[in-house]
Scaffold this active site. Sequence first.
Site, PDB file in Angstrom:
ATOM      1  N   ARG A  61       1.615 -98.946-105.159  1.00 40.05           N
ATOM      2  CA  ARG A  61       2.682 -99.155-106.163  1.00 40.05           C
ATOM      3  C   ARG A  61       3.411 -97.840-106.459  1.00 40.05           C
ATOM      4  O   ARG A  61       4.582 -97.833-106.808  1.00 40.05           O
ATOM      5  CB  ARG A  61       2.119 -99.775-107.454  1.00 40.05           C
ATOM      6  N   TYR A 115      26.885-111.177-110.832  1.00 44.23           N
ATOM      7  CA  TYR A 115      26.028-112.176-110.203  1.00 44.23           C
ATOM      8  C   TYR A 115      25.172-112.855-111.284  1.00 44.23           C
ATOM      9  O   TYR A 115      24.678-112.194-112.204  1.00 44.23           O
ATOM     10  CB  TYR A 115      25.168-111.472-109.134  1.00 44.23           C
ATOM     11  N   ASP A 186      26.507-102.431-107.891  1.00 41.58           N
ATOM     12  CA  ASP A 186      25.773-103.326-106.996  1.00 41.58           C
ATOM     13  C   ASP A 186      26.624-103.443-105.731  1.00 41.58           C
ATOM     14  O   ASP A 186      27.680-104.075-105.736  1.00 41.58           O
ATOM     15  CB  ASP A 186      25.585-104.691-107.686  1.00 41.58           C
ATOM     16  N   LYS A 211      19.794-109.344 -98.528  1.00 41.71           N
ATOM     17  CA  LYS A 211      21.053-109.807 -97.948  1.00 41.71           C
ATOM     18  C   LYS A 211      21.380-109.043 -96.652  1.00 41.71           C
ATOM     19  O   LYS A 211      20.605-109.090 -95.726  1.00 41.71           O
ATOM     20  CB  LYS A 211      22.151-109.681 -99.004  1.00 41.71           C
TER      21      LYS A 211
HETATM   22  N1  PLP Z   1      23.068-108.748-106.577  1.00 39.48           N
HETATM   23  C1  PLP Z   1      23.825-109.647-105.927  1.00 39.48           C
HETATM   24  C2  PLP Z   1      25.282-109.344-105.748  1.00 39.48           C
HETATM   25  C3  PLP Z   1      23.278-110.842-105.455  1.00 39.48           C
HETATM   26  O1  PLP Z   1      24.069-111.719-104.825  1.00 39.48           O
HETATM   27  C4  PLP Z   1      21.898-111.086-105.664  1.00 39.48           C
HETATM   28  C5  PLP Z   1      21.283-112.335-105.188  1.00 39.48           C
HETATM   29  O2  PLP Z   1      21.924-113.242-104.736  1.00 39.48           O
HETATM   30  C6  PLP Z   1      21.150-110.135-106.336  1.00 39.48           C
HETATM   31  C7  PLP Z   1      21.747-108.973-106.776  1.00 39.48           C
HETATM   32  C8  PLP Z   1      19.686-110.366-106.618  1.00 39.48           C
HETATM   33  O3  PLP Z   1      18.970-110.179-105.452  1.00 39.48           O
HETATM   34  P1  PLP Z   1      17.495-110.787-105.206  1.00 39.48           P
HETATM   35  O4  PLP Z   1      17.657-112.256-105.073  1.00 39.48           O
HETATM   36  O5  PLP Z   1      17.031-110.088-103.987  1.00 39.48           O
HETATM   37  O6  PLP Z   1      16.699-110.437-106.427  1.00 39.48           O
END
Ligand code: PLP
Length: 395
Positions: A61, A115, A186, A211
């Site tokens: 961790r 998001y 992000d 992603k």
């Molecule tokens: N940020 C964006 C732009 C996303 O589209 C997503 C998930 O779809 C996330 C963060 C969160 O990612 P995770 O599902 O890996 O926690």
Amino acid sequence: MSQTKPGIATRCAHAGTRRAVPGGNAPFQPPIAQSTIFDLGTSADAEAVFSGERPGFAYSRFGNPTVELLAEAIAELEGGAGALITSSGNAAVLCAVTAALEGRTGPLVAHQDVYGGSFELLQILSTVCRIPVETVDSSDAGAWQAAVAKAGAVLLETPSNPLMRLIDLEATVVAARQAGASVIIDNTVATPFNQRPFAAGVDWIVHSTTKYLNGHSDMIGGCVVKREPLTAKNRCIHKNLGGTVNAFDAWLVLRGLRSFALRMEAHNRNGQTVAAWLGCHPAVAKVYYAGDPRHAQAVLFQRQMRHGGALLSFELKGGAEAAMRFIDRLRLVVHAVSLGGMESLATRPAMSSHRGMPPEVRQRAGVSDSLIRLSVGVETLEDILADLDQALTGD
Ligand code: PLP
């Protein structure tokens, strides 16, 4: 041989490879250090590792050799000084926000159409943890700049998911500096292939590595990248929030990174063509795509992004019922949440990723019940278009 920095495809193909192992030749692919614990050696060795005097590992961790290779690779890809790897994109947002707010009194400022998972996380931080959070309509540039100029930290997505709105990174950084606030972006949707936020002065980058960085729809993970060197406090926050990733998932992302540049070239090509094709289709009322030359923020796009990427949204002339019929008719394109895999995916954000947003907030953010989001994959373009066409026309 040229002394210039290798290109992005070269760096991705070799990320984390050929690291020496004791007593043998270096394997090309990194080993998976699937271990919770590490032999601490003597008391003096343990003291050196725990005090930070010498690099080393104690407990996965806190740090793990395979995970560390991924951190180095992603920091290098984004041009940051260091990175922390997390167990999900949401864990990355939480870690970055916590680190960026350390020592600040101003609110966390975000735009209202982040998001859905980040939106719900901000609500928890606000209502449960009592952290001041302010959400603003970023399409009102004046309101956005004014809120940023009083912020403790700023969290933004550009392009936003799912409506592909852009936020001016340089202007946001200038306003945030007035307040001494850090800016977190992000960069999941844009990716380091299409957008370079550190060049605009942004302080932190987060990704859902689930992603495009991994790209194979076979793990959940995230990362936090810092422009400046990570501090001991940053690392302390990361390890104690607890959202660290396991060695195998980190290895999967390293494996996925090998083809990242290649995949992004194909995603960009298909995304641009599918967006233009949908824009001309008689059944389609409106397309939202960052690289659309008719996008209201096309000038900002030219300054800030290299390519439009492969995520887009669209509205059908027939509204929500037509959207459901379209989804149900798809054969090749998968009806699934997420984005950034090699396969094309379609979903209605209002019933999936943005379901947790109160309907009135969703409406205000422009996420209608009929909006369809498409993550364009790397399949043969003609096959994607043929499937979309038969689903749109009912043939
Ligand atoms: N940020 C964006 C732009 C996303 O589209 C997503 C998930 O779809 C996330 C963060 C969160 O990612 P995770 O599902 O890996 O926690």
